[in-house]
Design a protein around this motif. Structure first.
Motif, PDB file in Angstrom:
ATOM      1  N   ARG A  66     121.401  15.790 -54.343  1.00 52.06           N
ATOM      2  CA  ARG A  66     120.120  16.242 -54.506  1.00 52.06           C
ATOM      3  C   ARG A  66     119.165  15.748 -53.604  1.00 52.06           C
ATOM      4  O   ARG A  66     117.975  16.392 -53.520  1.00 52.06           O
ATOM      5  CB  ARG A  66     119.757  15.436 -55.777  1.00 52.06           C
ATOM      6  CG  ARG A  66     120.770  16.037 -57.191  1.00 52.06           C
ATOM      7  CD  ARG A  66     120.057  15.539 -58.339  1.00 52.06           C
ATOM      8  NE  ARG A  66     120.924  15.796 -59.552  1.00 52.06           N
ATOM      9  CZ  ARG A  66     121.001  17.107 -59.707  1.00 52.06           C
ATOM     10  NH1 ARG A  66     120.074  18.144 -59.514  1.00 52.06           N
ATOM     11  NH2 ARG A  66     122.234  17.264 -60.921  1.00 52.06           N
ATOM     12  N   ASP A  67     119.381  14.859 -52.725  1.00 52.09           N
ATOM     13  CA  ASP A  67     118.362  14.534 -51.760  1.00 52.09           C
ATOM     14  C   ASP A  67     119.335  13.659 -50.465  1.00 52.09           C
ATOM     15  O   ASP A  67     120.233  12.930 -50.886  1.00 52.09           O
ATOM     16  CB  ASP A  67     117.245  13.708 -52.046  1.00 52.09           C
ATOM     17  CG  ASP A  67     116.241  13.479 -51.031  1.00 52.09           C
ATOM     18  OD1 ASP A  67     115.464  14.325 -50.574  1.00 52.09           O
ATOM     19  OD2 ASP A  67     115.787  12.379 -50.553  1.00 52.09           O
ATOM     20  N   ARG A 250     116.152  31.066 -53.161  1.00 53.81           N
ATOM     21  CA  ARG A 250     114.850  30.402 -53.146  1.00 53.81           C
ATOM     22  C   ARG A 250     113.882  30.996 -52.067  1.00 53.81           C
ATOM     23  O   ARG A 250     112.739  31.133 -52.491  1.00 53.81           O
ATOM     24  CB  ARG A 250     115.203  28.850 -52.653  1.00 53.81           C
ATOM     25  CG  ARG A 250     115.723  28.029 -53.621  1.00 53.81           C
ATOM     26  CD  ARG A 250     115.879  26.828 -53.291  1.00 53.81           C
ATOM     27  NE  ARG A 250     116.494  25.887 -54.247  1.00 53.81           N
ATOM     28  CZ  ARG A 250     116.619  24.451 -54.182  1.00 53.81           C
ATOM     29  NH1 ARG A 250     116.310  23.915 -52.955  1.00 53.81           N
ATOM     30  NH2 ARG A 250     117.212  23.874 -55.113  1.00 53.81           N
ATOM     31  N   THR A 560     113.195  18.140 -53.722  1.00 53.07           N
ATOM     32  CA  THR A 560     113.666  19.231 -54.817  1.00 53.07           C
ATOM     33  C   THR A 560     113.389  18.634 -56.097  1.00 53.07           C
ATOM     34  O   THR A 560     113.920  17.800 -56.848  1.00 53.07           O
ATOM     35  CB  THR A 560     115.288  19.390 -54.791  1.00 53.07           C
ATOM     36  OG1 THR A 560     115.522  19.796 -53.425  1.00 53.07           O
ATOM     37  CG2 THR A 560     115.682  20.631 -56.031  1.00 53.07           C
ATOM     38  N   ASP A 567     111.806  23.987 -52.475  1.00 54.15           N
ATOM     39  CA  ASP A 567     111.576  22.534 -52.382  1.00 54.15           C
ATOM     40  C   ASP A 567     110.082  22.326 -52.093  1.00 54.15           C
ATOM     41  O   ASP A 567     109.389  23.073 -51.241  1.00 54.15           O
ATOM     42  CB  ASP A 567     112.552  21.849 -51.088  1.00 54.15           C
ATOM     43  CG  ASP A 567     114.001  22.046 -51.141  1.00 54.15           C
ATOM     44  OD1 ASP A 567     114.293  21.916 -52.689  1.00 54.15           O
ATOM     45  OD2 ASP A 567     114.916  21.884 -50.463  1.00 54.15           O
TER      46      ASP A 567
END
Length: 868
Positions: A66-67, A250, A560, A567
């Protein structure tokens, strides 16, 4: 009858080529601009999708953090999870590739397991130079990796990267501000932008990624499902499953509003082109009244006369549509080379994509061109149908219609107001776009009433020429719609775009004054490096030396907040302590309520208005902010944390369309312990001496900072004035296409004036002859015609300015907030609008005078004798 129609059309085009060329040019320009924008958008998105697919391969899904990065230990767990046929570990880096021109070009570097990756994406198979002749099909059938692909010091390049490098056998890459050189071992077959592949162990070693992965690509076993695999993996909340085309989706969402707005604005020329066709067909019908009347006497019905005019309009649309497709293709190719796929907006990157020509799109815009021409010829065709043949032969009937009821126009304007209140659908303000079109139609339908209202007080002038000009302009006001419809449409849209751009630019200038309060800024320039760039200790020390009054550290982090949204940017800055609010351009300012104490576990954050709109945040809401983990203790597992935060205020940010979130650096240090800084704002010591002393002090500080920056670092030193000028240059480049649209729309409107006044003047030859028999001189007749042209143009300019201001309110207050979530203050440039209005009036008078010069120059006796 069909053969007769063809003969009459051929005669019209042969004897009046310039008149038909004006209509064809209007349709062609409208189709060209709209089609060019569509090609540019499609080409840019296709290039981005190709780049994403080339770098993502073709897995069923990917396991991503996730990061930050994944722990390398997770790879073995993924590979052993039931339902996984193959798992491929990947290091994915955005790098700068030094080309043969000496410049750095954006590229991607993939660190792969050469024994596994080709089974998921055959295009990644490393092919040494000695075996470069091997076929791709063969590589796909049996992706056996050559031993050289396991060399940690070799890279393999695709065709685009090879084109950038030329014949070089080495490549220099920049990652995290450092440059490294590698030997080129061969090639890969992957398409798209520059892409390089190397052994994953080499990528981890050379780029400080030992023990970490960017992602793990997964190919599922037959019958397996992604949800079941992730459930069996049970990797925790810090790991997620991502689709291969996630980045492309995105980016499509991020650029959607820009692309749709540009496409709608490009239809401005096509819209005004329809009004020019209306003017030209009105001219044709007015000039051919005797011919149409004679055909009626000889047996041609009104419906057949209407069909004749419609056929002429469709021919204009077909020829203009074909010419527009060719011109639009050329314009798109030139724009892609000069400005890139996003026309300088920055939403789709700085690459130069290949032109993607689409047959279906071409047919769609060709159909739009034909439809606009047909719509423009609708009313003149109905006027030709309604001619009374016998009376028209005597000069007692014209092709003009009567006034529309005023209720129609007012009803359309009321409908436009209602459409402006319609909420957006999928982030696109379709209601606002419809509002603009309906508002223009309503305003144009009121032209006769506006002519009567504005000129009512000028009746009874003492000068006979002026009195006659005003009387005829009022009495023949129903003909004014054909004369000024084009200019009202084009001028109103030009005014609206002018006000919108001026409002945005002036708001941007005010915003820059608010967000650039310091004297000097130290930062990594946009696009200089794909990865984070941190300031070395020497630069921080230099910024704290003599001549500096205050420094503000800043850190940029990509976070995110929602998987289906782009993002956002987390801005970590030194902020005032206590109840003092940061100095920002506030939309919703913080109040005097004390911030939560440090030991409460709740942070104070400040989202930008874009982020607040995307996340549906308001002041006082609680949100989760993902943060990178602290450095773990020996043997412990680092986990991404999510801090709870309260929204204390919302501020305006024009720099980041994906949204930004501001938090205090003190909170960042307390939660992450990461003291790295990516930018500095430096305030210099105030001097009471002469201005030259302050300048000398600024020069000394800037020189000291530049001396502390390493030679190979992308860090730049810039003053607030330089950053302001740079931002305005980017803005002007982004709106360059808007200026082209304004110019084309205005040119089409002026061409409509010329065509319409020519129609009116040429139909009045007998009137001019009669006036000259009554004692009017040729100069007085020309003055009369020019005065009527000026009067009607003045009415058109006044209505166009009024409608333009109304449309600009819709664009600024509805379209921009709904599309981009940006608000701005209205800024009306009176000098520019006055110049536009006076220019239209002058052009109308000049055009009418020129048309009258030709008509009044005929023999007086012959002109009157034509009255059969």
């Amino acid at each position: 009858m069909a053969a007769l129609h063809l003969q009459l059309l051929w005669a019209e085009w042969r004897h009046h080529p310039w008149r038909q060329a004006a209509a064809v040019m209007a349709v062609a320009l409208g189709v060209a601009l709209a089609f060019a924008v569509q090609l540019i958008n499609a080409s840019a998105l296709s290039e981005f999708e190709t780049a994403v697919h080339a770098a993502s391969g073709a897995p069923d899904f990917s396991v991503r953090p996730r990061d930050g990065l994944l722990s390398e230990d997770l790879y073995a767990r993924v590979a052993m999870t039931p339902g996984v046929a193959r798992a491929s570990p990947v290091i994915d880096l955005a790098v700068g590739l030094r080309g043969r021109d000496g410049q750095s070009h954006p590229a991607r570097l993939l660190g792969l397991d050469a024994l596994v990756a080709p089974w998921i994406s055959p295009g990644w198979l490393a092919q040494p130079e000695a075996s470069s002749a091997s076929s791709t099909a063969g590589a796909q059938a049996s992706p056996v990796a050559p031993l050289s692909a396991l060399d940690p010091d070799l890279v393999f390049v695709n065709a685009s990267a090879r084109a950038q490098l030329g014949t070089a056998d080495h490549v220099t890459l920049r990652v995290d501000g450092r440059e490294q050189s590698f030997a080129i071992g061969g090639r890969i077959a992957a398409d798209g932008p520059p892409l390089l592949v190397m052994d994953i162990a080499g990528a981890q070693t050379h780029f400080d990624r030992v023990g970490s992965l960017s992602r793990v690509d997964v190919r599922l076993a037959p019958g397996a499902r992604q949800e079941a695999v992730m459930g069996a993996l049970d990797a925790g909340p810090d790991v997620r499953a991502a689709a291969p085309d996630e980045a492309a989706l995105r980016m499509a969402r991020l650029s959607q509003s820009y692309r749709v707005n540009l496409s709608v604005l490009s239809l401005v020329a096509l819209f005004t082109g329809g009004f020019l066709v209306f003017s030209v067909q009105s001219l044709a019908v007015a000039k051919r009244i005797p011919q149409l009347a004679l055909l009626g006497v000889l047996g041609m019905s009104g419906r057949q006369r209407r069909t004749l005019v419609w056929a002429d309009s469709l021919t204009v649309g077909a020829v203009g549509g074909l010419a527009g497709l060719a011109l639009g293709t050329a314009l798109a190719a030139a724009a892609l080379r000069a400005l890139g796929g996003d026309l300088g907006s920055g939403t789709l990157g700085a690459s130069t994509p290949h032109l993607q020509w689409n047959v279906l799109a071409a047919l769609a815009y060709f159909t739009l061109g034909v439809a606009s021409a047909f719509a423009g010829g609708w009313w003149p065709a109905r006027a030709a149908q309604g001619l009374a043949p016998a009376q028209s032969l005597k000069g007692l009937s014209t092709a003009s219609g009567s006034d529309w009821p005023v209720g129609y126009g007012l009803g359309l304007i009321a409908l436009a107001v209602a459409l402006a209140l319609v909420p957006p659908w999928r982030a696109i303000p379709w209601g606002a776009y419809a509002c603009v079109g309906v508002l223009l139609l309503g305003g144009i339908s009121l032209v006769p009433q506006v002519v009567a209202l504005l000129l009512k007080g000028f009746r009874g002038a003492r000068n006979p020429v002026a009195a006659l000009a005003v009387a005829r302009a009022v009495d023949q006001r129903h003909a004014a719609t054909a004369a000024v419809a084009g200019v009202v449409a084009s001028l109103s849209l030009v005014v609206a775009l002018t006000v919108m751009v001026a409002s945005f630019r002036d708001s941007l200038i005010v915003w820059l004054d608010d967000v650039l309060p310091a004297d000097v800024y130290v930062r990594a320039p946009p696009g200089a490096s794909e990865g984070p760039v941190f300031l070395p200790a020497a630069v921080l020390a230099a910024a704290s030396g003599p001549g500096v009054r205050q420094i503000r550290a800043e850190r940029l982090v990509t976070i995110t907040l929602a998987p289906d949204q782009p993002d956002a940017t987390l801005l970590v800055r030194d902020l005032p302590t206590g109840n003092a609010a940061p100095a920002l351009p506030w939309i919703v300012a913080p109040d005097a309520t004390p911030p939560p104490p440090a030991d409460s576990g709740v942070l104070s954050v400040y989202p930008s208005e874009v982020l607040a709109a995307l996340q549906h945040l308001k002041k006082g809401d609680i949100m989760e902010v993902p943060l990178p983990p602290r450095a773990p203790a020996t043997g412990a597992k680092a986990r991404t944390t999510a801090a709870r935060a309260v929204v204390r205020g919302i501020w305006r940010d024009y720099a980041r369309q994906q949204g930004a979130l501001l938090m205090a650096r003190a909170d960042w240090l307390r939660l992450t312990g990461d003291e790295r800084v990516s930018g500095l704002a430096v305030w210099l010591v105030d001097r009471d001496a002469k201005e030259s002393s302050a300048t000398d002090g600024r020069t000394a500080v800037v020189a000291r900072l530049k001396a502390a920056v390493p030679a190979d670092s992308p860090i730049e030193i810039a003053t607030s004035g330089e950053l302001r000028d740079y931002s305005l240059r980017i803005f002007d480049r982004s709106f360059a296409v808007t200026r082209w649209l304004q110019g084309v729309a205005l040119a089409i409107g002026l061409a409509g004036i010329a065509a319409s006044f020519s129609a009116q003047v040429l139909a009045r030859r007998r009137e001019f002859g009669t006036l000259q028999h009554l004692g009017f001189t040729r100069r007085q007749v020309l003055t009369l015609v020019a005065s009527e042209g000026a009067l009607w143009s003045a009415v058109g300019a006044a209505l166009g300015l009024a409608l333009g201001l109304a449309v600009s309110v819709v664009l600024v207050k509805v379209v921009n907030p709904q599309s981009f979530h940006w608000t701005m203050q209205m800024s009306v440039p009176p000098g520019t609008l006055l110049t536009l209005g006076l220019g239209v009036i002058f052009a109308g008078a000049l055009t009418a005078w020129g048309s009258g010069h030709a008509a009044a120059g005929r023999d007086v006796i012959r002109a009157v004798k034509e009255d059969w």
